[in-house]
Design an enzyme around this catalytic site. Structure first.
Site, PDB file in Angstrom:
ATOM      1  CG  HIS A 102      -2.010   0.999   1.122  1.00 37.47           C
ATOM      2  ND1 HIS A 102      -1.797   2.341   1.364  1.00 37.47           N
ATOM      3  CD2 HIS A 102      -3.315   0.890   0.765  1.00 37.47           C
ATOM      4  CE1 HIS A 102      -2.926   3.006   1.171  1.00 37.47           C
ATOM      5  NE2 HIS A 102      -3.864   2.141   0.803  1.00 37.47           N
ATOM      6  CD  GLU A 151      -5.182   1.515  -3.199  1.00 42.62           C
ATOM      7  OE1 GLU A 151      -6.372   1.372  -2.956  1.00 42.62           O
ATOM      8  OE2 GLU A 151      -4.335   1.784  -2.333  1.00 42.62           O
TER       9      GLU A 151
HETATM   10  P1  PGA Z   1      -9.501   5.954   0.134  1.00 40.77           P
HETATM   11  O1  PGA Z   1      -8.407   4.824   0.421  1.00 40.77           O
HETATM   12  O2  PGA Z   1     -10.708   5.267  -0.411  1.00 40.77           O
HETATM   13  O3  PGA Z   1      -9.754   6.602   1.468  1.00 40.77           O
HETATM   14  O4  PGA Z   1      -8.891   6.888  -0.867  1.00 40.77           O
HETATM   15  C1  PGA Z   1      -8.195   3.798  -0.502  1.00 40.77           C
HETATM   16  C2  PGA Z   1      -7.032   2.967  -0.084  1.00 40.77           C
HETATM   17  O5  PGA Z   1      -6.124   3.492   0.562  1.00 40.77           O
HETATM   18  O6  PGA Z   1      -6.984   1.763  -0.361  1.00 40.77           O
END
Ligand code: PGA
Length: 222
Positions: A102, A151
């Protein structure tokens, strides 16, 4: 099948987790269409709470259809003298998946590609399916993942979701063999454009997963 990964990050204690499950369960009972989608496998939920809540939630979630648990991370170290480390073996049999790589960990904890490679290896050794978060094609371990989650850093936790065209362009660049998820400021106003697209196999949801009603609303668009 559309995946919904709820990433609670460092939120919630025991009491709050229990309320979440109870409210979420009520929603499922009130909306038989969603219950059917879960039961028939059109939707799959992977709930990723803080490590300390995993065992407790496992018992609570046992009766709910097609919801499993995931870890938010595993240690880069295997079984051994690593005080405080969330080693993969410790969640074996409790979770089906683990998030790895992440961007918050890469950023705040300086997690390297080498550490991520080790985590991928250990997750597999202990039969945890890795959900690998990638910021783009530079994060090369995606070929090994069970689920690949794009992401973009500019979208995670910022309220600025990535335009769908960019998400699809990155998917074409990666050409992942595994299901491809998007994560970054997904909410009820923008969920449809992602989940309604047949190129996107699911979502990772942070902030909007903390409230069970808000999270449930997202499922309605799948
Ligand atoms: P968010 O987080 O939906 O708050 O942007 C997504 C993630 O970190 O997986």
């Amino acid at each position: 099948m559309k995946y919904f990964v709820a990433n609670w990050k460092g939120h919630k204690n025991l009491a709050e987790a229990a309320v979440w499950v109870s409210d979420f369960n009520t929603q499922i009972e009130n909306y038989p269409q969603i219950k059917t989608k879960l039961t028939q496998g059109a939707i799959k939920i992977i709930l990723c709470p803080p490590h300390s809540l995993i065992y407790f939630l496992r018992t609570l979630l046992a009766a709910l259809p097609n919801i499993t648990l995931g870890a938010q991370d595993v240690s880069r170290f295997g079984e051994g003298s690593y005080t405080g480390e969330p080693v993969a073996k410790s969640v074996q049999g409790l979770v089906t998946h683990t998030i790895i790589g992440h961007s918050e960990r890469r950023h705040y904890l300086g997690e390297s590609e080498e550490a991520i490679r080790e985590k991928m290896r250990l997750a597999k050794e202990y039969t945890l399916a890795p959900i690998l978060c990638v910021r783009g094609p530079q994060d090369t371990m995606y070929k090994e993942a069970a689920l690949v989650a794009y992401e973009p850093v500019s979208a995670v936790g910022t309220g600025h979701n990535e335009p769908i065209e960019n998400v699809l362009r990155v998917k074409r660049q990666l050409a992942p063999a595994a299901p491809f998820l998007y994560g970054g400021s997904v909410n009820k106003n923008n969920v449809k454009e992602y989940i309604g697209n047949d190129q996107i196999d699911g979502l990772i949801v942070g902030r909007a997963s903390l409230n069970p009603h808000e999270f449930f609303d997202l499922l309605s668009d799948a």
